[in-house]
Design a protein around this motif. Structure first.
Motif, short mmCIF file in Angstrom:
data_model
loop_
_atom_site.label_atom_id
_atom_site.label_comp_id
_atom_site.label_asym_id
_atom_site.label_seq_id
_atom_site.Cartn_x
_atom_site.Cartn_y
_atom_site.Cartn_z
N SER A 217 13.22 27.73 35.50
CA SER A 217 13.76 27.97 36.84
C SER A 217 13.88 26.67 37.63
N LEU A 218 12.95 25.75 37.44
CA LEU A 218 13.05 24.46 38.11
C LEU A 218 14.25 23.68 37.60
N VAL A 219 14.49 23.74 36.30
CA VAL A 219 15.63 23.04 35.73
C VAL A 219 16.94 23.59 36.28
N ARG A 220 17.04 24.94 36.35
CA ARG A 220 18.26 25.56 36.89
C ARG A 220 18.46 25.22 38.36
N LYS A 221 17.35 25.12 39.07
CA LYS A 221 17.43 24.82 40.49
C LYS A 221 18.01 23.44 40.75
N PHE A 222 17.62 22.48 39.91
CA PHE A 222 18.11 21.12 40.08
C PHE A 222 19.52 20.93 39.49
N ARG A 223 19.90 21.79 38.57
CA ARG A 223 21.23 21.66 37.96
C ARG A 223 22.33 22.24 38.85
#
Length: 287
Positions: A266-272
């Motif tokens: 979820s953190l990765v998707r948030k920054f992408r």
């Protein structure tokens, strides 16, 4: 359960080391014959009574004593321990503080006999309980150590502190001496002994330990291990749980990797998302 067992083993190891250290400190030989000296990033360890090749008793004389005769004086001594005489015992007057006339030399670590008026008069100048080990030269720790033993002797004017200092020079080739005895004061003497036990074991020291953060991590791990161990014991003996179910909050620990993975995703998707939105705002251009 595995974490709890590891924590328990760690705790028992620490307790065992502490107990062995306590018993070791009660041994006078271990106390006076071990020395550690830090120089820069090197730790110099001296253990004069540790077994080494060809010398199973370290610096201790296998005869039970060392003997030096100079002019009208005879000196018997044993480094780091009391003397033992299976042959050639001292025969002199006034040996009360070192075993008495029947066991002369058996209850001290250094005894001096001076010929006065045709009689050998004994003076106890060393005792195990007052023995101190120090570095000969702090600028050159490889040189060896000095073992100093002392004893208070009663005189007509009160008492006097007599002593014997033996320099144990590092010599990996074998034992040499003691051949001479130097008088430094009224009853203070010095001798030199070359011995492999005078050579230090050098250990490289990198950094200054973990510091407060390392201590904090160790405390947290110990608390976690204690929690797991106590919980497992409680569930085993009081709830009758067996197998992996003994682990407290097993469902939480089983799902923890999956939850961690989901959180990271979820953190990765948030920054992408902002990057992808920024790229989509551009339109193709034909040249």
């Amino acid at each position: 359960m595995t974490v709890g067992i590891i924590s328990l083993n760690f705790f028992l190891t620490i307790v065992s080391v502490a107990i062995l250290h306590q018993f070791g400190s009660l041994n006078p030989v271990a106390a006076v014959c071990q020395l550690s000296f830090v120089d820069g990033h090197k730790l110099f360890n001296f253990s004069l009574t540790s077994p080494i090749p060809k010398f199973p008793h370290g610096v201790l004389s296998e005869d039970g004593f060392y003997k030096v005769a100079v002019n009208e004086s005879v000196l018997w001594f044993q480094l780091c321990n009391g003397m033992i005489f299976n042959h050639d015992p001292p025969r002199c007057v006034d040996c009360q503080d070192c075993g008495g006339p029947l066991h002369c030399g058996m209850e001290c670590s250094a005894l001096l006999a001076n010929n006065i008026g045709g009689y050998d008069v004994c003076t106890t100048i060393g005792d195990v309980s007052s023995t101190i080990t120090s570095i000969i030269d702090k600028q050159n720790p490889h040189k060896g150590v000095i073992v100093t033993m002392s004893n208070y002797v009663k005189t007509s004017s009160g008492s006097e502190n007599c002593s014997l200092s033996v320099s144990v020079i590092c010599d990996s080739n074998g034992v040499q001496g003691p051949h001479s005895l130097e008088k430094l004061g009224t009853c203070n003497y010095a001798a030199v002994l070359q011995h492999p036990s005078g050579c230090a074991v050098v250990v490289s020291v990198h950094g200054r330990g973990w510091g407060w953060f390392g201590i904090l991590v160790i405390i947290i791990l110990c608390l976690f291990g204690g929690y797991m161990l106590v919980g497992a014991v409680y569930r085993y003996f009081f709830l009758g749980v067996r197998g992996l179910d003994m682990i407290p909050n097993l469902d939480f620990w089983v799902r923890l990797p999956q939850r961690t993975q989901s959180y990271c995703a979820s953190l990765v998707r948030k920054f992408r998302r902002p990057t992808e939105g920024y790229r989509s705002s551009y339109s193709p251009v034909n040249f």
